[in-house]
Design a protein around this motif. Structure first.
Motif, PDB file in Angstrom:
ATOM      1  N   UNK A 136       0.809  -1.203   0.000  1.00  0.00           N
ATOM      2  CA  UNK A 136       0.000   0.000   0.000  1.00  0.00           C
ATOM      3  C   UNK A 136       0.844   1.254   0.000  1.00  0.00           C
ATOM      4  N   UNK A 137       0.172   2.361  -0.163  1.00  0.00           N
ATOM      5  CA  UNK A 137       0.823   3.668  -0.208  1.00  0.00           C
ATOM      6  C   UNK A 137       1.179   4.105   1.209  1.00  0.00           C
ATOM      7  N   UNK A 138       2.459   4.333   1.477  1.00  0.00           N
ATOM      8  CA  UNK A 138       2.838   4.747   2.825  1.00  0.00           C
ATOM      9  C   UNK A 138       2.457   6.187   3.157  1.00  0.00           C
ATOM     10  N   UNK A 139       2.162   6.973   2.147  1.00  0.00           N
ATOM     11  CA  UNK A 139       1.890   8.380   2.408  1.00  0.00           C
ATOM     12  C   UNK A 139       3.183   9.095   2.782  1.00  0.00           C
ATOM     13  N   UNK A 140       3.062  10.330   3.235  1.00  0.00           N
ATOM     14  CA  UNK A 140       4.276  11.099   3.562  1.00  0.00           C
ATOM     15  C   UNK A 140       4.934  10.593   4.844  1.00  0.00           C
ATOM     16  N   UNK A 141       6.251  10.783   4.932  1.00  0.00           N
ATOM     17  CA  UNK A 141       6.976  10.461   6.167  1.00  0.00           C
ATOM     18  C   UNK A 141       6.599  11.472   7.241  1.00  0.00           C
ATOM     19  N   UNK A 142       6.416  10.993   8.464  1.00  0.00           N
ATOM     20  CA  UNK A 142       6.135  11.876   9.594  1.00  0.00           C
ATOM     21  C   UNK A 142       7.405  12.668   9.909  1.00  0.00           C
ATOM     22  N   UNK A 143       7.250  13.958  10.120  1.00  0.00           N
ATOM     23  CA  UNK A 143       8.410  14.802  10.409  1.00  0.00           C
ATOM     24  C   UNK A 143       8.804  14.696  11.875  1.00  0.00           C
ATOM     25  N   UNK A 144      10.042  15.004  12.149  1.00  0.00           N
ATOM     26  CA  UNK A 144      10.541  14.995  13.526  1.00  0.00           C
ATOM     27  C   UNK A 144       9.931  16.169  14.280  1.00  0.00           C
ATOM     28  N   UNK A 145       9.429  15.875  15.475  1.00  0.00           N
ATOM     29  CA  UNK A 145       8.850  16.946  16.291  1.00  0.00           C
ATOM     30  C   UNK A 145       9.972  17.782  16.894  1.00  0.00           C
ATOM     31  N   UNK A 146       9.681  19.057  17.078  1.00  0.00           N
ATOM     32  CA  UNK A 146      10.659  19.974  17.646  1.00  0.00           C
ATOM     33  C   UNK A 146       9.991  20.754  18.779  1.00  0.00           C
ATOM     34  N   UNK A 147      10.741  21.499  19.566  1.00  0.00           N
ATOM     35  CA  UNK A 147      10.125  22.305  20.623  1.00  0.00           C
ATOM     36  C   UNK A 147       9.024  23.226  20.099  1.00  0.00           C
ATOM     37  N   UNK A 148       9.149  23.698  18.868  1.00  0.00           N
ATOM     38  CA  UNK A 148       8.127  24.588  18.303  1.00  0.00           C
ATOM     39  C   UNK A 148       6.772  23.900  18.165  1.00  0.00           C
ATOM     40  N   UNK A 149       6.769  22.565  18.088  1.00  0.00           N
ATOM     41  CA  UNK A 149       5.514  21.827  17.967  1.00  0.00           C
ATOM     42  C   UNK A 149       4.719  21.802  19.272  1.00  0.00           C
ATOM     43  N   UNK A 150       5.284  22.328  20.345  1.00  0.00           N
ATOM     44  CA  UNK A 150       4.588  22.383  21.637  1.00  0.00           C
ATOM     45  C   UNK A 150       3.918  23.736  21.872  1.00  0.00           C
ATOM     46  N   UNK A 151       3.843  24.564  20.835  1.00  0.00           N
ATOM     47  CA  UNK A 151       3.263  25.895  20.988  1.00  0.00           C
ATOM     48  C   UNK A 151       1.743  25.836  20.998  1.00  0.00           C
ATOM     49  N   UNK A 152       1.159  26.454  22.008  1.00  0.00           N
ATOM     50  CA  UNK A 152      -0.286  26.592  22.137  1.00  0.00           C
ATOM     51  C   UNK A 152      -0.722  27.924  21.545  1.00  0.00           C
TER      52      UNK A 152
END
Length: 193
Positions: A136-152
Motif C-alpha cells: 500500500x501507499x505509505x503516504x508522507x513520512x512523519x516529520x521529527x517533532x521539535x520544541x516549536x511543535x509544543x506551541x499553544x
C-alpha cells in the motif's frame, strides 16, 4: 528481561552501537544511530519497533502525530530494519487503546507494554514467524517533532488544544504560548482524587 532470561535467552541492553556483541535478534528501540553492515552481520535478525500501522506513519513520532490527529487506537509494528527507513517486512503488529485522558507518561507506559509484548512474541516464535512485505501507499513520512511543535494558541480553548497538552514532554519540550510580548510555559499533570 528476567522473563526472557529464564527461557534460556541472554538479553543485553546497550545504549551505543559500539557495545553490540552479536546474537539472534537485535531490537532497535528509540535508536538514533545508523546500524551499518558490520553491525548487521552479527545478528540473525535486526528488528525495529515502530508505533504506527505500517506502511502508514513512516518517520518520526508517529503515535504522537496520530494522537494529535484524533486517534485513540494505536498500532505498533515490529519490522525488519532496512533502507529506506521503516520500509522493512513486518514480523508482528499489535494495538493498544487510549481513553483520551492519558498524559504522555501514561501513553508511553502503554506503548512500552505493547513493545515488550511484541519483543517477547518475536523471541518465542523466532523460528516460525514469516515476515510479510509492506503493501500500500505509505503516504508522507512523519516529520521529527521539535520544541516549536509544543506551541499553544492563546486564542483557542483548552479543550481545542487538549491533545497537544497530553503529548508534550513537560520536562524537555514543555507547552508554551506567546501573549502580549511574553512567553509562558504550561505544564500539565493529573491530580489524584
Amino acid at each position: 528481561m528476567a522473563e526472557i532470561s529464564s527461557k534460556g535467552h541472554f538479553p543485553a541492553l546497550v545504549y551505543d552501537k559500539a557495545e553490540l556483541c552479536g546474537g539472534d535478534i537485535l531490537f532497535l528501540v528509540s535508536c538514533g544511530q545508523m546500524i551499518r553492515d558490520t553491525e548487521r552481520e552479527k545478528y540473525k535478525a535486526i528488528l525495529v519497533l515502530h508505533a504506527s500501522d505500517l506502511p502508514k506513519g513512516r518517520g518520526w513520532s508517529p503515535y504522537i502525530w496520530a494522537i494529535l490527529g484524533g486517534q485513540n487506537q494505536i498500532t505498533v509494528s515490529l519490522l525488519e530494519a532496512s533502507e529506506p527507513v521503516d520500509s522493512g517486512d513486518i514480523w508482528l503488529k499489535t494495538t493498544f487503546a487510549l481513553e483520551g485522558h492519558e498524559l504522555l507518561p501514561e501513553i508511553n507506559e502503554k506503548l512500552f507494554a505493547a513493545e515488550l509484548s511484541l519483543m517477547t512474541q518475536a523471541v518465542e516464535q523466532f523460528e516460525s514467524i514469516v515476515p510479510v512485505p509492506q503493501q500500500g501507499d505509505p503516504g508522507p513520512y512523519m516529520t521529527k517533532r521539535s520544541p516549536a511543535d509544543s506551541q499553544l494558541d492563546p486564542l483557542k480553548t483548552i479543550a481545542e488544544q487538549f491533545d497537544l497538552l497530553r503529548v508534550v514532554d513537560s520536562e524537555r519540550y514543555p507547552a508554551f504560548f506567546d501573549y502580549r510580548g511574553t512567553r509562558y510555559l504550561v505544564k500539565i499533570e493529573k491530580v489524584k482524587k
